[in-house]
Scaffold this motif. Structure first.
Motif, PDB file in Angstrom:
ATOM      1  N   UNK A 317       3.610  -6.336 -12.923  1.00 33.63           N
ATOM      2  CA  UNK A 317       3.082  -6.240 -11.631  1.00 33.63           C
ATOM      3  C   UNK A 317       3.893  -5.994 -10.612  1.00 33.63           C
ATOM      4  N   UNK A 318       5.210  -6.014 -10.690  1.00 35.02           N
ATOM      5  CA  UNK A 318       5.913  -5.640  -9.545  1.00 35.02           C
ATOM      6  C   UNK A 318       6.002  -4.332  -9.153  1.00 35.02           C
ATOM      7  N   UNK A 319       5.416  -3.494 -10.101  1.00 35.51           N
ATOM      8  CA  UNK A 319       5.365  -1.877  -9.928  1.00 35.51           C
ATOM      9  C   UNK A 319       4.128  -1.870  -8.806  1.00 35.51           C
ATOM     10  N   UNK A 320       3.224  -2.844  -8.514  1.00 31.12           N
ATOM     11  CA  UNK A 320       2.043  -2.512  -7.650  1.00 31.12           C
ATOM     12  C   UNK A 320       1.958  -3.713  -6.712  1.00 31.12           C
ATOM     13  N   UNK A 321       3.085  -4.355  -6.439  1.00 34.76           N
ATOM     14  CA  UNK A 321       2.986  -5.459  -5.243  1.00 34.76           C
ATOM     15  C   UNK A 321       2.696  -4.750  -4.196  1.00 34.76           C
ATOM     16  N   UNK A 322       2.900  -3.615  -3.523  1.00 30.13           N
ATOM     17  CA  UNK A 322       2.718  -3.074  -2.373  1.00 30.13           C
ATOM     18  C   UNK A 322       0.788  -3.015  -2.311  1.00 30.13           C
ATOM     19  N   UNK A 323       0.161  -2.989  -3.207  1.00 32.66           N
ATOM     20  CA  UNK A 323      -1.180  -2.472  -3.161  1.00 32.66           C
ATOM     21  C   UNK A 323      -1.979  -3.544  -2.210  1.00 32.66           C
ATOM     22  N   UNK A 324      -1.704  -4.680  -2.536  1.00 32.87           N
ATOM     23  CA  UNK A 324      -2.588  -5.974  -1.729  1.00 32.87           C
ATOM     24  C   UNK A 324      -2.186  -5.551  -0.118  1.00 32.87           C
ATOM     25  N   UNK A 325      -0.994  -5.169   0.214  1.00 37.38           N
ATOM     26  CA  UNK A 325      -0.639  -4.994   1.439  1.00 37.38           C
ATOM     27  C   UNK A 325      -1.283  -3.752   2.268  1.00 37.38           C
ATOM     28  N   UNK A 326      -1.213  -2.735   1.245  1.00 39.99           N
ATOM     29  CA  UNK A 326      -1.907  -1.454   2.006  1.00 39.99           C
ATOM     30  C   UNK A 326      -3.612  -1.637   1.892  1.00 39.99           C
ATOM     31  N   UNK A 327      -3.997  -2.419   1.051  1.00 39.71           N
ATOM     32  CA  UNK A 327      -5.774  -2.529   0.911  1.00 39.71           C
ATOM     33  C   UNK A 327      -6.043  -3.435   2.200  1.00 39.71           C
ATOM     34  N   UNK A 328      -4.912  -4.576   2.537  1.00 37.04           N
ATOM     35  CA  UNK A 328      -5.402  -5.377   3.742  1.00 37.04           C
ATOM     36  C   UNK A 328      -5.271  -4.498   4.942  1.00 37.04           C
ATOM     37  N   UNK A 329      -4.239  -3.258   4.987  1.00 38.02           N
ATOM     38  CA  UNK A 329      -4.206  -2.817   6.295  1.00 38.02           C
ATOM     39  C   UNK A 329      -5.448  -1.963   6.216  1.00 38.02           C
ATOM     40  N   UNK A 330      -6.032  -1.433   5.508  1.00 41.83           N
ATOM     41  CA  UNK A 330      -7.202  -0.614   5.309  1.00 41.83           C
ATOM     42  C   UNK A 330      -8.524  -1.266   6.000  1.00 41.83           C
ATOM     43  N   UNK A 331      -8.510  -2.703   5.191  1.00 44.86           N
ATOM     44  CA  UNK A 331      -9.528  -3.718   5.533  1.00 44.86           C
ATOM     45  C   UNK A 331      -9.592  -4.135   6.783  1.00 44.86           C
ATOM     46  N   UNK A 332      -8.410  -4.408   7.586  1.00 46.91           N
ATOM     47  CA  UNK A 332      -8.345  -4.933   8.815  1.00 46.91           C
ATOM     48  C   UNK A 332      -8.511  -3.926   9.745  1.00 46.91           C
ATOM     49  N   UNK A 373      -0.694   4.319 -10.596  1.00 45.62           N
ATOM     50  CA  UNK A 373      -0.847   3.915  -9.148  1.00 45.62           C
ATOM     51  C   UNK A 373      -0.308   4.922  -8.147  1.00 45.62           C
ATOM     52  N   UNK A 374       0.610   5.674  -8.626  1.00 47.64           N
ATOM     53  CA  UNK A 374       1.482   6.379  -7.653  1.00 47.64           C
ATOM     54  C   UNK A 374       0.678   7.384  -6.361  1.00 47.64           C
ATOM     55  N   UNK A 375      -0.586   8.231  -7.296  1.00 44.69           N
ATOM     56  CA  UNK A 375      -1.310   8.805  -6.311  1.00 44.69           C
ATOM     57  C   UNK A 375      -2.064   7.705  -5.205  1.00 44.69           C
ATOM     58  N   UNK A 376      -2.444   6.550  -5.713  1.00 41.17           N
ATOM     59  CA  UNK A 376      -3.302   5.707  -5.032  1.00 41.17           C
ATOM     60  C   UNK A 376      -2.502   5.179  -4.131  1.00 41.17           C
ATOM     61  N   UNK A 377      -1.360   4.572  -4.179  1.00 40.05           N
ATOM     62  CA  UNK A 377      -0.405   4.182  -3.284  1.00 40.05           C
ATOM     63  C   UNK A 377      -0.009   5.392  -1.990  1.00 40.05           C
ATOM     64  N   UNK A 378       0.199   6.449  -2.529  1.00 44.96           N
ATOM     65  CA  UNK A 378       0.125   7.534  -1.339  1.00 44.96           C
ATOM     66  C   UNK A 378      -0.935   7.491  -0.630  1.00 44.96           C
ATOM     67  N   UNK A 379      -2.412   7.840  -1.292  1.00 46.81           N
ATOM     68  CA  UNK A 379      -3.194   8.124  -0.558  1.00 46.81           C
ATOM     69  C   UNK A 379      -3.932   6.936   0.167  1.00 46.81           C
ATOM     70  N   UNK A 380      -4.108   5.806  -0.197  1.00 51.17           N
ATOM     71  CA  UNK A 380      -4.377   4.573   0.599  1.00 51.17           C
ATOM     72  C   UNK A 380      -3.277   4.269   1.761  1.00 51.17           C
ATOM     73  N   UNK A 381      -2.053   4.597   1.456  1.00 50.52           N
ATOM     74  CA  UNK A 381      -0.958   4.250   2.598  1.00 50.52           C
ATOM     75  C   UNK A 381      -1.240   5.064   3.646  1.00 50.52           C
TER      76      UNK A 381
END
Length: 400
Positions: A317-332, A373-381
């Motif tokens: 899961x260390x490969x995906x630890x940025x996802x919660x932060x990115x989703x939080x930024x979008x939600x807020x 998740x690489x494309x997802x991180x770039x797109x959501x970021x």
């Protein structure tokens, strides 16, 4: 004290919903084979899409407009649910019939499950309208009980396994939601909205749906994509990762749902307190996800095997630890834009992120779970960055 109690009720109801969703996924991941869990995950991803459309076109306009004297009452809300429910059933039936050799009993089980989910979302929306969100924990717990019963009773070699699981989820949801609806007291009808107001919240809902559907395509939609490519291992592992990533997001949804009506009212009043509350809401979503990201970084690999079984213990899961932060930024940021009734800004931001996602996805196709998740991180970021920019530069009401 009254506001604190209301916030705690909303968070508790969202926590029960999250627990039900999380436990359902974890139990089925342990119980089913990788291929069967991937099939279930594809179905669940379609259910999540319908939930998104329902929430964006009914629940969130309710939170923004109904509590700002825009007169969306119970009767109108239920009228809106009817076409959503019927369209959902027709779309799912069509998709299932397009699958070769689909047995009729599977179609019936899927329609039953979907009817249960739609009934649950309806009850949940009405409970929010009535400020009695705790009522909606009953169907969520009933769903979880149905999963426990199915796992205990259905043989692992049953040829009807997936259909029986869908029925075990849908029937308790449908019955519990019906009992809650019957037990709810009707409130006095609100006055009809004046001309123009109906159009404004319909436009709000459509733009809201557009942005969220694109976010779905960059996350849950990939499960269906990998199943269509007959890559069941990627689909199943993707669902496991998303299930572990999402608890922080569900907490942020509860925070946003609680704050959105007040934020919308402050925006309507052009209050100077709007900026402070907007900053506080975004900070709260980011802080909760930062804590959760640290948990995933420190113990994510251990949690995967412990919760989902040895089949998935290789996920790091260390490969995906940025996802919660990115989703939080979008939600807020989306919540602030929704309060300002500028959901078209969010649509443009997510559209930019989606284009980035497509480009990365095409040029760097996933070869393993760690690169999925690489494309997802770039797109959501990128979408989150654009929305922050919109709030700071384009919206003078809030300065972040």
């Amino acid at each position: 004290m009254k506001k604190a109690k209301a916030l705690l009720q909303v968070i508790f109801e969202q926590a029960v919903f999250t627990l039900s969703f999380f436990a359902t996924q974890a139990l089925l991941a342990r119980y089913l084979s990788v291929e069967a869990f991937a099939s279930f995950s594809a179905i669940y991803s379609a259910v999540i899409l319908l939930n998104i459309v329902h929430g964006c076109t009914v629940m969130e306009p309710l939170l923004v407009f109904a509590k700002s004297n825009y007169s969306i009452g119970r009767k109108l809300l239920l009228q809106l649910h009817l076409p959503v429910a019927l369209l959902s059933l027709l779309v799912v039936a069509y998709l299932v019939l397009r699958i070769p050799d689909t047995p009729p009993y599977f179609l019936y089980a899927l329609i039953l499950a979907l009817a249960g989910f739609v009934a649950y979302w309806t009850v949940r929306s009405v409970a929010i309208l009535d400020n009695k969100s705790l009522k909606s924990v009953i169907p969520a717990l009933a769903q979880l009980a149905g999963v426990f019963a199915a796992i205990a009773m259905i043989p692992k070699d049953s040829p009807y396994q997936l259909s029986e699981l869908l029925a075990a989820i849908g029937l308790p949801l449908l019955l519990a939601s019906g009992l809650v609806a019957i037990g709810s007291k009707k409130k006095d009808a609100h006055p009809n909205p004046v001309p123009g107001e109906k159009i404004s919240w319909l436009s709000f809902g459509l733009n809201n749906s557009l942005s969220q559907v694109m976010v779905w395509a960059m996350t849950h939609g990939l499960v269906i994509y990998y199943m269509s490519r007959q890559q069941a291992d990627l689909a199943a592992n993707f669902r496991v990762v998303m299930t572990l990533v999402l608890p922080a997001q569900y907490l942020n949804i509860a925070i946003s749902n609680f704050g959105l009506p007040r934020l919308a009212r402050l925006a309507d009043e052009k209050s100077s307190r709007f900026a402070a509350m907007a900053r506080m809401l975004i900070a709260a979503t980011l802080a909760s996800s930062l804590v959760y990201s640290l948990v995933l970084w420190l113990s994510g690999q251990l949690l995967v095997g412990l919760l989902f079984g040895a089949k998935y213990s290789g996920l790091d899961m260390r490969d995906y630890f940025l996802l919660p932060m990115i989703l939080a930024a979008i939600q807020g940021t989306r919540t602030v834009l929704k309060a300002l009734k500028l959901t078209h800004h969010a649509s443009w931001a997510v559209a930019g992120g989606f284009l980035c996602f497509v480009l990365v996805f095409v040029t760097r196709p996933a070869t393993s779970v760690s690169t999925v998740f690489v494309p997802t991180v770039f797109g959501l970021g990128l979408a989150a960055f654009i929305m922050f920019y919109q709030i700071r530069k384009s919206l003078k009401v809030v300065a972040i």
